[in-house]
Write an enzyme that holds these catalytic residues in place. Sequence first.
Site, mmCIF file in Angstrom:
data_model
loop_
_atom_site.group_PDB
_atom_site.id
_atom_site.type_symbol
_atom_site.label_atom_id
_atom_site.label_comp_id
_atom_site.label_asym_id
_atom_site.label_seq_id
_atom_site.Cartn_x
_atom_site.Cartn_y
_atom_site.Cartn_z
ATOM 1 N N ASP A 192 0.831 -1.213 0.000
ATOM 2 C CA ASP A 192 0.000 0.000 0.000
ATOM 3 C C ASP A 192 0.862 1.258 0.000
ATOM 4 O O ASP A 192 1.734 1.428 0.841
ATOM 5 C CB ASP A 192 -0.888 -0.060 1.258
ATOM 6 C CG ASP A 192 -1.707 1.196 1.494
ATOM 7 O OD1 ASP A 192 -1.852 2.006 0.565
ATOM 8 O OD2 ASP A 192 -2.218 1.354 2.619
ATOM 9 N N HIS A 365 -3.893 4.715 6.307
ATOM 10 C CA HIS A 365 -2.762 4.180 5.538
ATOM 11 C C HIS A 365 -1.452 4.612 6.193
ATOM 12 O O HIS A 365 -1.328 5.718 6.715
ATOM 13 C CB HIS A 365 -2.810 4.680 4.095
ATOM 14 C CG HIS A 365 -4.097 4.362 3.399
ATOM 15 N ND1 HIS A 365 -4.290 3.225 2.654
ATOM 16 C CD2 HIS A 365 -5.267 5.046 3.343
ATOM 17 C CE1 HIS A 365 -5.521 3.212 2.164
ATOM 18 N NE2 HIS A 365 -6.130 4.308 2.569
#
Length: 557
Positions: A192, A365
């Site tokens: 990610d 994130h």
Amino acid sequence: MSQVKIVPLGGVRENGKSIYVVEVEDEIFILDCGLKYPEGDQLGIDMVIPDFSYLMENKDKIAGVFLSHGHADAIGALPYLLEQIDVPVFGTELTIELAKLNVKNYPNTKKFNDFHVINERTEIEFGKATISFFKTTHTIPDSVGIAIKTDRGNIVYTGDFKFDQSASSLYQTDFARLADIGKEGVLALLSDSANAESDKLIASENQITEEVFDTLRYWEGRIIVACVASNIQRIQQVLDAAAHSERKVLLTGKDVEQIVKTAIRLEKLTVPDENLFIKEKEMQKYDPTDLLILETGRSGEPLKSLQRMSSRRHRTIRIQEDDLVYITTSPSSAMETTVAKTEDMIYRAGGTVKTISDNMSVSGHGNQNDLKLMLNLMKPKYFIPIQGEYRVLAAHADLAHEVGIPFKNIFITGRGDILEFEKGRLRMTGSTDADNILIDGLGVGDIGNIVLRDRRILSEDGIFIVAVTISRRQKKIISKPRITSRGFVYLKTSTDLIKESETIVETVVLENLEKKEFDWGVLKQEIRDQLSRHLYEQTKRRPVILPVIMEASQKKK
């Protein structure tokens, strides 16, 4: 050694729409199957899904779809894939339940039921690969990463993740498992990249909980909280704060009701007070200071709903004096203009706006330190940054180089690029179709660039319609051109322009009637070309020009 391919069909050089294909010999493993919401120039589009052409061509090889978590960017396109290919779906308990909601709400897949619940201890053996999972921290419980063990090494997909040392048991990362996978040997890491440009310390969920409590506790008026429907962690914090401040909660929107009920049933979300929720019809019974409205909006996007509340177009809620609108999402940079517009509308309506990111950095994130820690735990030979636009993929690539991975072993891919192990190393060997498929209502993929271009022109320069009736036998115009315009010019103040346009149409029509071979298509195109040139010269605008040519019927004697 097994033949191995990695093909990102989405989720690279874009936000959302995660779908990554790992092919080991004659078996294909699909990692996530997500959608993304339309960008500003995709007018009228509801959502964007991946192109499944590659999977359709190789459908006999597909072993299954493996889901990392329950957000739309990971599971939203699943119904459209299952409509075309009948394959098993694997995921954790909450992820599978949310996937079932998506699949059953789509008419063409409501009978599909080949779901399989896994957990972080599950291992599934296939022909040449073994699939296992590891717990990660994200804004929704039951998030996992996925490891595909091959005779060449592990191929690891992180899913969306961050590291939070104070996370509760539902959200904790299994660091020991990450270290074990790294020790086994990681051939390729797909990680990610959404927050790869940020070196800011991300607030822990404990800090965010305190911030939410303080915001809601001291406001003397009604509170409207804007939250993404599938952000279970944030919803839990809001419910806890509402109960602590003795407010009743009204859920607006079908999405959030379904998700909240599912999470409560699976004990992934706890309700601190059994009388916490109220119905819309009960709202008038309570003083505004005792109310909290949790708004997620259609498809989990709350900003448009806030705009409707501000302009008095919402079905039940109107922004009023002393309202606090608390935006608990962290919109992407692409949404900054929309957020600013929404805030302005709220203030004009008499409300006050506060965002959760005013006082701290909030994200689901990982920041740069988190990403480097993941790289150090995995120690991959090859690295493929995913989930984000090109600039964040490039930033993540630089981080990987900082921790010792040579640039020749880092691949910033585009949609449809095929990475394949050849002669002992990973190489780019080709590409496959991986266009955006646009969903508009019930239409799947029937809206293309030409339609979007016309919609954009209509929104900017309007439409110019000219209707004329002709007789080909008599080679004359029966009814002179009549012009109608919408969104282009005000007809009553543009009489000269309209008369000139009518003259141009008459000239073009008569010239075509005199030709030996009359062609309807040629006539319409010449009208468009001549009018377009004239209108641009006079107005510097390019409306959509729609000629309507009718032929007078010939009476039989």
